[in-house]
Enzyme design. Structure first.
Site, PDB file in Angstrom:
ATOM      1  N   SER A 265       0.834  -1.202   0.000  1.00  0.00           N
ATOM      2  CA  SER A 265       0.000   0.000   0.000  1.00  0.00           C
ATOM      3  C   SER A 265       0.868   1.250   0.000  1.00  0.00           C
ATOM      4  O   SER A 265       2.081   1.191   0.215  1.00  0.00           O
ATOM      5  CB  SER A 265      -0.882   0.011   1.237  1.00  0.00           C
ATOM      6  OG  SER A 265      -0.078   0.284   2.374  1.00  0.00           O
ATOM      7  N   LYS A 266       0.208   2.371  -0.212  1.00  0.00           N
ATOM      8  CA  LYS A 266       0.918   3.648  -0.207  1.00  0.00           C
ATOM      9  C   LYS A 266       1.586   3.877   1.144  1.00  0.00           C
ATOM     10  O   LYS A 266       2.681   4.414   1.224  1.00  0.00           O
ATOM     11  CB  LYS A 266      -0.073   4.762  -0.517  1.00  0.00           C
ATOM     12  CG  LYS A 266       0.529   6.134  -0.368  1.00  0.00           C
ATOM     13  CD  LYS A 266      -0.301   7.195  -0.998  1.00  0.00           C
ATOM     14  CE  LYS A 266      -0.207   8.516  -0.268  1.00  0.00           C
ATOM     15  NZ  LYS A 266       1.122   8.855   0.209  1.00  0.00           N
ATOM     16  N   ARG A 267       0.904   3.417   2.195  1.00  0.00           N
ATOM     17  CA  ARG A 267       1.476   3.606   3.527  1.00  0.00           C
ATOM     18  C   ARG A 267       2.810   2.858   3.699  1.00  0.00           C
ATOM     19  O   ARG A 267       3.715   3.339   4.363  1.00  0.00           O
ATOM     20  CB  ARG A 267       0.475   3.195   4.606  1.00  0.00           C
ATOM     21  CG  ARG A 267       0.207   4.357   5.542  1.00  0.00           C
ATOM     22  CD  ARG A 267      -0.852   4.076   6.580  1.00  0.00           C
ATOM     23  NE  ARG A 267      -2.116   3.655   6.000  1.00  0.00           N
ATOM     24  CZ  ARG A 267      -2.829   2.619   6.444  1.00  0.00           C
ATOM     25  NH1 ARG A 267      -2.381   1.894   7.441  1.00  0.00           N
ATOM     26  NH2 ARG A 267      -3.980   2.298   5.891  1.00  0.00           N
TER      27      ARG A 267
END
Ligand code: GLU
Length: 512
Positions: A265-267
């Site tokens: 994910s972007k996180r």
């Protein structure tokens, strides 16, 4: 493989920046099409007006162009099946929903949101799945439970409705996936999905299947997240009478976090310091900026090579492939079922490899705008020599400029650790002596500067090792860099003498 012409499509929804996993899906489609001499299409799936994000379609195309992925047909270059944007094909879909209703494979449903919520609440309490299906539809307001007259009345009164597929109560739905083998699902696990919405737009499922059929798609290669939708799509092909033109399905494995637990994910990117998007993206609503591979300084060839191997396992564990080699070697049989872990070190490794492979003159041409942006001037030939000297030491091409500033301007600061350790009383004398020796040199080559340096040390009864670091810091300011005498030769006599004299008069010892 059958003799059907290979036609594949990449069908993103323009709901934001394309995730790097999406680039991989597009890449596999492209490789597969090229390998089999077929066509690769771009289709923009924008039927969900609520999720439309301005700039996303342009971003997708720019990102894929950067990666070297080309489409034979698409919204930007047209083709025999235009338009390639679903919002522009809007009027084509209703007839297929009507065809399904007439054949008894779909029905009108008039239920309100409140009624649907109440149904789910009711079902949640029991043991049957909380879904609109062959069992629950019997107690809802639809054209299967209402009389023909009532349905007619509602339709002519303009009451909002959706059209749902009518799935059998209990029937095995099976299809063969090129990566996963046989996939079998019982229709009792599936719900009567909405095919056509009250706003007059088809849902993803109907539009996707209709377009794949109309565009004569032979293989649907897409992410694993679409696997649960595939049985429904198989039913749509059957009910629309298109089973003989049904594409081969291939659901790609997920891209996983470096630790391997869950989807990348972007996180994860923010947390571990790597981009999850191909290009930098500025969210039009919040203004939030997400980093991109391109802006971080990755070579697109490195990104493509890295992505190709995230899920595909070529023979002999070979790792380095150009796009043409990927096209030659790629096969769906060698794509694995299990998720592929993202590996930052590997990404950096690929990037360094491509940096070393590239022609220095070409790299110099590419770096020229960044050099000017940093406020430096240099001839392209000179920059190419700096590139050749520096690239071994850096991860990204642009670091050649940031770490090699001294190739373009005299150093203003000098590595304090080296000064603290090596600068003693009389160092300035050594530097001035060396400058005078160098000024007398006719050929300022690496060999000559080294010879002269050694002679000067010997004359003083000292070893080159005692002065080497001081020399480097005096002319570059930095504690590390390319081979020092090659650096001197490239910088040239005048610059080196000036810098040695300057260092002699400006550096002061650091005392603890
Ligand atoms: N529009 C879908 C997406 O955003 C396409 C899925 C498919 O390839 O069928 O990924």
């Amino acid at each position: 493989m059958s003799d059907r012409r290979v036609r594949v499509r990449f069908a993103p929804s323009p709901t934001g920046p394309l995730h790097i996993g999406g680039v991989r899906t597009a890449l596999y489609n492209y490789l597969f099409a090229r390998k089999h001499g077929g066509d690769c299409l771009l289709r923009i799936e924008d039927t969900d007006q609520n999720r439309f994000v301005p700039g996303a379609e342009e971003y997708i195309l720019e990102a894929l162009t950067w990666a070297g992925i080309r489409f034979d047909e698409g919204p930007h270059n047209g083709g025999p099946h235009a338009p390639y944007r679903q919002s522009e094909r809007k009027d084509m879909y209703r007839q297929y929903a009507m065809q399904l209703i007439e054949a008894g494979h779909a029905y009108y449903a008039f239920d309100t949101t409140e009624e649907l919520d109440a149904m789910r609440e009711r079902l949640k309490a029991g043991s049957t799945p909380a879904q609109y299906d062959a069992v629950s539809r019997g107690s809802m307001r639809n054209s299967l439970t209402l009389s023909a007259d009532e349905v007619e009345k509602k339709l002519s009164a303009g009451e909002p409705y959706v059209i749902r597929i009518k799935l059998p109560r209990k029937e095995e739905v099976r299809f063969h996936d090129a990566i996963r083998g046989w996939v079998v699902v019982n229709s009792s696990q599936m719900d009567d999905k909405v095919l056509f919405k009250s706003d007059g737009m088809p849902t993803y499922h109907l539009a996707n299947v209709v377009d794949d059929y109309l565009m004569d798609i032979s293989h649907v290669i897409r992410g694993e997240e679409w696997l649960p939708s595939a049985p429904l799509h198989v039913m749509l092909y059957r009910y629309l009478g298109w089973e003989d033109r049904m594409p081969v399905f291939a659901h790609l494995p997920l891209l996983l976090k470096p630790e391997g637990n869950g989807k990348l994910s972007k996180r994860d990117g923010d947390r571990l310091g790597f981009p999850v998007f191909p290009l930098q993206w500025t969210d039009p609503a919040s203004g939030e900026v997400s980093s991109g591979y391109r802006e971080t300084g990755y070579d697109p060839h490195a990104v493509v090579n890295m992505l190709a191997l995230l899920g595909w396992h070529p023979s002999f564990n070979r790792e380095l492939f150009t796009m043409d080699e990927l096209i030659q070697e790629f096969s769906l049989e060698k794509v694995s079922k299990s998720g592929a872990k993202f590996d930052l070190q590997k990404a950096l490794w690929f990037n360094h490899h491509y940096l070393m492979e590239k022609d220095p003159a070409q790299l110099a041409a590419e770096l020229m705008p960044q050099l000017q942006e940093a406020g430096y001037q240099a001839e392209q030939d000179y920059l190419a020599k700096v590139v050749a000297m520096m690239r071994e030491k850096v991860g990204f091409a642009k670091e050649i400029i940031s770490q090699g500033k001294y190739f373009f301007q005299d150093p203003e600061t000098f590595d304090s650790q080296v000064i603290a350790k090596k600068w003693k009383a009389g160092t300035e004398v050594f530097l001035n002596e060396l400058a005078a020796d160098y000024a007398a040199l006719e050929v300022f080559s690496a060999e000559a500067t080294e010879e002269t340096f050694k002679t000067r040390c010997a004359t003083r009864g000292e070893t080159p090792g005692q002065w080497m670091q001081i020399l480097r810091v005096a002319v570059s300011g930095a504690a590390a860099g390319p081979p020092v005498f090659e650096m001197l030769s490239l910088l040239g006599k005048e610059t080196i003498c000036r810098r040695l004299n300057h260092a002699a008069s400006h550096i002061t010892p650091i005392t603890a």
